[in-house]
Design a protein around this motif. Structure first.
Motif, PDB file in Angstrom:
ATOM      1  N   CYS A  17       2.754   7.535   8.847  1.00 21.33           N
ATOM      2  CA  CYS A  17       2.146   6.833   9.985  1.00 21.33           C
ATOM      3  C   CYS A  17       1.022   5.923   9.517  1.00 21.33           C
ATOM      4  O   CYS A  17       0.500   5.135  10.292  1.00 21.33           O
ATOM      5  CB  CYS A  17       1.583   7.829  10.990  1.00 21.33           C
ATOM      6  SG  CYS A  17       0.164   8.738  10.340  1.00 21.33           S
ATOM      7  N   SER A  18       0.608   6.069   8.241  1.00 25.82           N
ATOM      8  CA  SER A  18      -0.527   5.291   7.745  1.00 25.82           C
ATOM      9  C   SER A  18      -0.160   4.480   6.517  1.00 25.82           C
ATOM     10  O   SER A  18      -0.977   4.250   5.619  1.00 25.82           O
ATOM     11  CB  SER A  18      -1.716   6.220   7.487  1.00 25.82           C
ATOM     12  OG  SER A  18      -2.085   6.833   8.705  1.00 25.82           O
ATOM     13  N   VAL A  19       1.109   4.082   6.494  1.00 28.52           N
ATOM     14  CA  VAL A  19       1.627   3.175   5.474  1.00 28.52           C
ATOM     15  C   VAL A  19       2.440   2.137   6.245  1.00 28.52           C
ATOM     16  O   VAL A  19       3.134   2.492   7.205  1.00 28.52           O
ATOM     17  CB  VAL A  19       2.544   3.925   4.483  1.00 28.52           C
ATOM     18  CG1 VAL A  19       3.148   2.975   3.474  1.00 28.52           C
ATOM     19  CG2 VAL A  19       1.800   5.062   3.787  1.00 28.52           C
ATOM     20  N   LEU A  20       2.344   0.871   5.857  1.00 30.49           N
ATOM     21  CA  LEU A  20       3.158  -0.154   6.511  1.00 30.49           C
ATOM     22  C   LEU A  20       4.529  -0.215   5.843  1.00 30.49           C
ATOM     23  O   LEU A  20       4.635  -0.025   4.625  1.00 30.49           O
ATOM     24  CB  LEU A  20       2.481  -1.524   6.388  1.00 30.49           C
ATOM     25  CG  LEU A  20       1.094  -1.657   7.018  1.00 30.49           C
ATOM     26  CD1 LEU A  20       0.454  -2.989   6.597  1.00 30.49           C
ATOM     27  CD2 LEU A  20       1.183  -1.565   8.544  1.00 30.49           C
TER      28      LEU A  20
ATOM     29  N   THR B 252      -4.050  10.095  11.684  1.00 28.67           N
ATOM     30  CA  THR B 252      -3.762  10.371  10.273  1.00 28.67           C
ATOM     31  C   THR B 252      -4.190  11.781   9.854  1.00 28.67           C
ATOM     32  O   THR B 252      -4.391  12.064   8.676  1.00 28.67           O
ATOM     33  CB  THR B 252      -4.415   9.314   9.344  1.00 28.67           C
ATOM     34  OG1 THR B 252      -4.270   8.025   9.940  1.00 28.67           O
ATOM     35  CG2 THR B 252      -3.760   9.239   7.985  1.00 28.67           C
ATOM     36  N   ASN B 253      -4.335  12.683  10.811  1.00 33.24           N
ATOM     37  CA  ASN B 253      -4.802  14.022  10.483  1.00 33.24           C
ATOM     38  C   ASN B 253      -3.700  15.062  10.299  1.00 33.24           C
ATOM     39  O   ASN B 253      -3.841  15.958   9.470  1.00 33.24           O
ATOM     40  CB  ASN B 253      -5.717  14.559  11.598  1.00 33.24           C
ATOM     41  CG  ASN B 253      -7.103  13.992  11.505  1.00 33.24           C
ATOM     42  OD1 ASN B 253      -7.486  13.134  12.299  1.00 33.24           O
ATOM     43  ND2 ASN B 253      -7.860  14.443  10.526  1.00 33.24           N
TER      44      ASN B 253
ATOM     45  N   GLY C  46      -3.772  18.956   4.404  1.00 33.94           N
ATOM     46  CA  GLY C  46      -3.530  17.786   5.250  1.00 33.94           C
ATOM     47  C   GLY C  46      -2.402  17.988   6.247  1.00 33.94           C
ATOM     48  O   GLY C  46      -1.953  17.031   6.870  1.00 33.94           O
TER      49      GLY C  46
ATOM     50  N   GLN D  60       4.649  -2.366   2.887  1.00 33.55           N
ATOM     51  CA  GLN D  60       4.015  -1.863   1.663  1.00 33.55           C
ATOM     52  C   GLN D  60       4.985  -1.073   0.787  1.00 33.55           C
ATOM     53  O   GLN D  60       4.677  -0.836  -0.379  1.00 33.55           O
ATOM     54  CB  GLN D  60       2.815  -0.961   2.012  1.00 33.55           C
ATOM     55  CG  GLN D  60       1.604  -1.707   2.531  1.00 33.55           C
ATOM     56  CD  GLN D  60       0.479  -0.745   2.852  1.00 33.55           C
ATOM     57  OE1 GLN D  60       0.577   0.059   3.764  1.00 33.55           O
ATOM     58  NE2 GLN D  60      -0.589  -0.810   2.095  1.00 33.55           N
ATOM     59  N   VAL D  61       6.104  -0.624   1.333  1.00 30.29           N
ATOM     60  CA  VAL D  61       7.025   0.180   0.528  1.00 30.29           C
ATOM     61  C   VAL D  61       8.195  -0.651   0.001  1.00 30.29           C
ATOM     62  O   VAL D  61       9.176  -0.091  -0.515  1.00 30.29           O
ATOM     63  CB  VAL D  61       7.536   1.434   1.272  1.00 30.29           C
ATOM     64  CG1 VAL D  61       6.361   2.277   1.746  1.00 30.29           C
ATOM     65  CG2 VAL D  61       8.448   1.065   2.438  1.00 30.29           C
TER      66      VAL D  61
ATOM     67  N   LEU E  49       6.753   9.166  -1.213  1.00 33.32           N
ATOM     68  CA  LEU E  49       6.835   7.755  -1.595  1.00 33.32           C
ATOM     69  C   LEU E  49       6.797   7.731  -3.121  1.00 33.32           C
ATOM     70  O   LEU E  49       5.784   8.134  -3.712  1.00 33.32           O
ATOM     71  CB  LEU E  49       5.645   7.002  -0.974  1.00 33.32           C
ATOM     72  CG  LEU E  49       5.316   5.588  -1.475  1.00 33.32           C
ATOM     73  CD1 LEU E  49       6.513   4.670  -1.405  1.00 33.32           C
ATOM     74  CD2 LEU E  49       4.165   5.013  -0.670  1.00 33.32           C
TER      75      LEU E  49
ATOM     76  N   ARG F 196       5.602  11.071  -4.378  1.00 34.06           N
ATOM     77  CA  ARG F 196       4.333  11.700  -3.986  1.00 34.06           C
ATOM     78  C   ARG F 196       4.180  11.698  -2.470  1.00 34.06           C
ATOM     79  O   ARG F 196       4.615  10.753  -1.791  1.00 34.06           O
ATOM     80  CB  ARG F 196       3.126  10.964  -4.578  1.00 34.06           C
ATOM     81  CG  ARG F 196       3.023  10.800  -6.059  1.00 34.06           C
ATOM     82  CD  ARG F 196       3.268  11.973  -6.955  1.00 34.06           C
ATOM     83  NE  ARG F 196       2.825  13.304  -6.612  1.00 34.06           N
ATOM     84  CZ  ARG F 196       2.324  14.161  -7.510  1.00 34.06           C
ATOM     85  NH1 ARG F 196       2.091  13.783  -8.734  1.00 34.06           N
ATOM     86  NH2 ARG F 196       2.029  15.387  -7.150  1.00 34.06           N
ATOM     87  N   SER F 197       3.534  12.753  -1.942  1.00 30.72           N
ATOM     88  CA  SER F 197       3.387  12.863  -0.492  1.00 30.72           C
ATOM     89  C   SER F 197       2.471  11.775   0.069  1.00 30.72           C
ATOM     90  O   SER F 197       1.437  11.465  -0.518  1.00 30.72           O
ATOM     91  CB  SER F 197       2.813  14.239  -0.135  1.00 30.72           C
ATOM     92  OG  SER F 197       1.522  14.400  -0.679  1.00 30.72           O
ATOM     93  N   VAL F 198       2.879  11.191   1.181  1.00 27.62           N
ATOM     94  CA  VAL F 198       2.036  10.242   1.922  1.00 27.62           C
ATOM     95  C   VAL F 198       2.289  10.460   3.410  1.00 27.62           C
ATOM     96  O   VAL F 198       3.328  10.995   3.801  1.00 27.62           O
ATOM     97  CB  VAL F 198       2.352   8.756   1.578  1.00 27.62           C
ATOM     98  CG1 VAL F 198       2.145   8.476   0.100  1.00 27.62           C
ATOM     99  CG2 VAL F 198       3.764   8.358   2.003  1.00 27.62           C
ATOM    100  N   LYS F 199       1.322  10.019   4.224  1.00 27.43           N
ATOM    101  CA  LYS F 199       1.495  10.119   5.671  1.00 27.43           C
ATOM    102  C   LYS F 199       2.131   8.806   6.145  1.00 27.43           C
ATOM    103  O   LYS F 199       1.483   7.756   6.108  1.00 27.43           O
ATOM    104  CB  LYS F 199       0.145  10.395   6.323  1.00 27.43           C
ATOM    105  CG  LYS F 199      -0.398  11.772   5.889  1.00 27.43           C
ATOM    106  CD  LYS F 199      -1.751  12.107   6.464  1.00 27.43           C
ATOM    107  CE  LYS F 199      -2.122  13.543   6.074  1.00 27.43           C
ATOM    108  NZ  LYS F 199      -3.423  13.961   6.628  1.00 27.43           N
TER     109      LYS F 199
ATOM    110  N   ASP G  24       5.922  18.502  -2.997  1.00 22.07           N
ATOM    111  CA  ASP G  24       4.985  17.744  -3.832  1.00 22.07           C
ATOM    112  C   ASP G  24       4.026  18.688  -4.560  1.00 22.07           C
ATOM    113  O   ASP G  24       3.785  18.567  -5.761  1.00 22.07           O
ATOM    114  CB  ASP G  24       4.206  16.760  -2.952  1.00 22.07           C
ATOM    115  CG  ASP G  24       3.279  15.860  -3.762  1.00 22.07           C
ATOM    116  OD1 ASP G  24       3.735  15.370  -4.809  1.00 22.07           O
ATOM    117  OD2 ASP G  24       2.130  15.671  -3.357  1.00 22.07           O
TER     118      ASP G  24
END
Ligand SMILES: Cc1cc2nc3c(=O)[nH]c(=O)nc-3n(C[C@H](O)[C@H](O)[C@H](O)COP(=O)(O)OP(=O)(O)OC[C@H]3O[C@@H](n4cnc5c(N)ncnc54)[C@H](O)[C@@H]3O)c2cc1C
Ligand code: FES
Ligand code: FES
Lengths: 158, 291
Positions: free
Chosen positions: A60-63, A43-44, A131, A66-67, A52, A55-58, A112
């Motif tokens: 690889c660290s969202v299921l 997650t780096n 990030g 969840q979306v 999403l 807004r920016s999200v990674k 973003d």
């Protein structure tokens, strides 16, 4: 299995997914949107960044589960009618990429960032992109590109 | 890597979440922002058999002014905390520390409550919770209870939360007028965790320090309250040239800092003293014009 409905780059999808499926794998393996790369296991790196609900999200660290009900924008959805987004254009013009692996994430994180700060200082760009790692460019041209895009966007959207 | 399989539940109310969580077995986990949990799952360092996703439980989210304290709902994201006018006005130390957590994308998902429940002594918020004497509000199917911050962090990644308990929110006491705040974080690269961090609050009158609170990040298996510094700083002259430096010399007292790639314990102790001095000086200079 869980049922999800999600809009990706303007197209609505309905799918059955395993709860453990990561959003980035859903995008790449299920929808074929390989524009979003995977660069790390921790997650780096930010290569997998998508928007999403704006807004920016990674990813690889969202299921994927969840979306459910959400709106996703990947690098494949930022241009419109074949016209590049000002951030894409500025990355091209300022030579803000070499291998290009970090670029999709950089572009989305920059979009973003510019929503909050339409005229970011060099320092603000560096903070806003903390990030997202680039192993090639040394960041200088990336910072220049984001500020150039900001300028263009201020001119075109008064 | 691909995480191992688990059952997934997404309740929409707190009651439903508690019911599902109570029945989901010992290896079930609450999933909030997932920014600590999903990286662990990807590395196959955690194997929950079920995840109860509280991300859509509206009652758990948001910031409210409750008179003598600010209530921060457990699933309020780091980004929402930093932007909250209530947090900025009444608990600026929370906003300052949260702005240093990870990076913007992680702050869009990661939550205030998740950071605290995770009980990572390297996290920035546990030390702030200690320094501000926050109170944790917890609910299970058998009822509510509150836990003072001083009793919440038990060991490395171990909090006082019992199986079946969900952290619903945290009360942050308002400190009143005359206080200044600073969070001093030392880290090697932009988005990295703190090698050492210092959360400081200083109350002064006419240049004399009346009261000090100091919480230390990553100086032991739990966050640490620097009681020695707090005692030594009382009554000294505020500012860079006063005796805050001597007070800060007590910062490493009673700490048990870890050794890792970034620093050995003796270096962390040195950092704690230096950073505590910086934090105290900045906190006394940045007194907020509170009423
Ligand atoms: C690249 C990267 C860098 C980071 N850098 C920092 C940093 O510099 N400083 C820092 O402080 N943090 C950092 N973090 C961690 C980040 O702050 C996480 O958001 C936070 O630790 C966990 O919050 P979450 O909501 O994502 O929790 P989750 O990952 O969803 O959960 C974490 C743990 O808390 C439990 N939990 C969560 N919510 C509740 C609840 N309401 N009730 C009971 N249990 C609950 C979960 O079961 C799990 O055990 C970083 C993370 C990443 C990925
Ligand atoms: S793949 Fe590196 S942050 Fe997602
Ligand atoms: S251009 Fe190669 S990683 Fe950024």
């Amino acid at each position: 299995m869980a049922r999800i409905s999600v809009e990706v780059d303007g197209i609505a999808y309905e799918d059955e997914v395993e709860p453990r499926l990561l959003l980035v794998h859903y995008l790449r393996d299920r929808l074929g949107k390989t524009g979003t790369p995977i660069g790390c296991d921790t997650t780096n790196c930010g290569a997998c960044t998508v928007l999403l609900d704006g807004r920016s999200v990674k990813s690889c660290s969202v299921l994927a589960v969840q979306v459910d009900g959400c709106d996703i924008t990947t690098i494949e959805g930022v241009s419109s009618d074949g016209v590049w987004h000002p951030v894409q254009k500025a990355f091209h013009e300022e030579h803000a990429l070499q291998c290009g692996y970090c670029t999709p994430g950089m572009v989305l994180a920059s979009i973003d960032l510019l929503k909050d700060d339409p005229d970011p200082s060099e320092e603000a760009v560096r903070q806003g992109l903390e990030g997202n790692l680039c192993r090639c460019t040394g960041y200088c041209n990336i910072v220049r590109a984001v500020r150039r895009a900001a300028q263009e966007m201020r001119v075109t959207t008064p | 890597m691909i995480p191992a399989s688990f059952d997934y539940f997404r309740p929409s109310t707190l009651d439903e979440a508690l019911e599902v969580f109570a029945g989901a077995g010992e290896e079930a986990k609450v999933l909030a922002g997932g920014q600590s949990l999903l990286p662990l799952l990807r590395l196959r360092l955690a194997y929950p058999t079920a995840m109860v996703d509280v991300g859509r439980v509206a009652e758990l989210r948001g910031v409210a002014d409750r008179g003598d304290h600010v209530h921060i709902g457990a699933t309020t994201t780091h980004d929402e905390v930093v932007r909250s006018p209530i947090v900025r006005e009444h608990c600026p130390l929370v906003a300052l520390a949260t702005a240093t957590v990870a990076d913007p994308a992680v702050r869009h998902r990661g939550t205030f409550g998740g950071s605290l429940a995770h009980a990572d002594p390297a996290g920035d918020l546990p030390a702030v919770a200690l320094a501000l004497d926050m109170v944790f509000v917890v609910r299970s199917s058998t009822g509510d209870r509150t836990i003072p911050a001083a009793d919440f962090f038990l060991d490395y990644l171990e909090s006082a939360l019992q199986p079946g308990e969900i952290l619903t929110g945290v009360r942050v006491p308002k400190l009143g007028p005359g206080w200044g705040f600073h969070y001093e974080k030392f880290h090697r690269t932009a988005q990295a965790w703190a090698t050492v961090g210092v959360a400081a609050a200083v109350r002064q009158t006419n240049g004399t320090v009346e009261e000090v609170r100091v919480g230390l990040t990553n100086m032991g298996p739990t966050p640490v309250r620097a009681a020695g510094v707090e005692a030594a700083a009382r009554g000294v002259e505020a500012g860079r040239n006063g005796s805050l430096r001597q007070a800060a010399e007590q910062a490493a007292e009673g700490t048990d800092p870890p050794a890792d790639l970034h620093a050995q314990p003796d270096y962390r102790k040195h950092l704690a003293r230096v950073l505590t001095h910086r934090a105290l000086v900045s906190a006394s200079a940045h007194r907020s014009p509170q009423t």
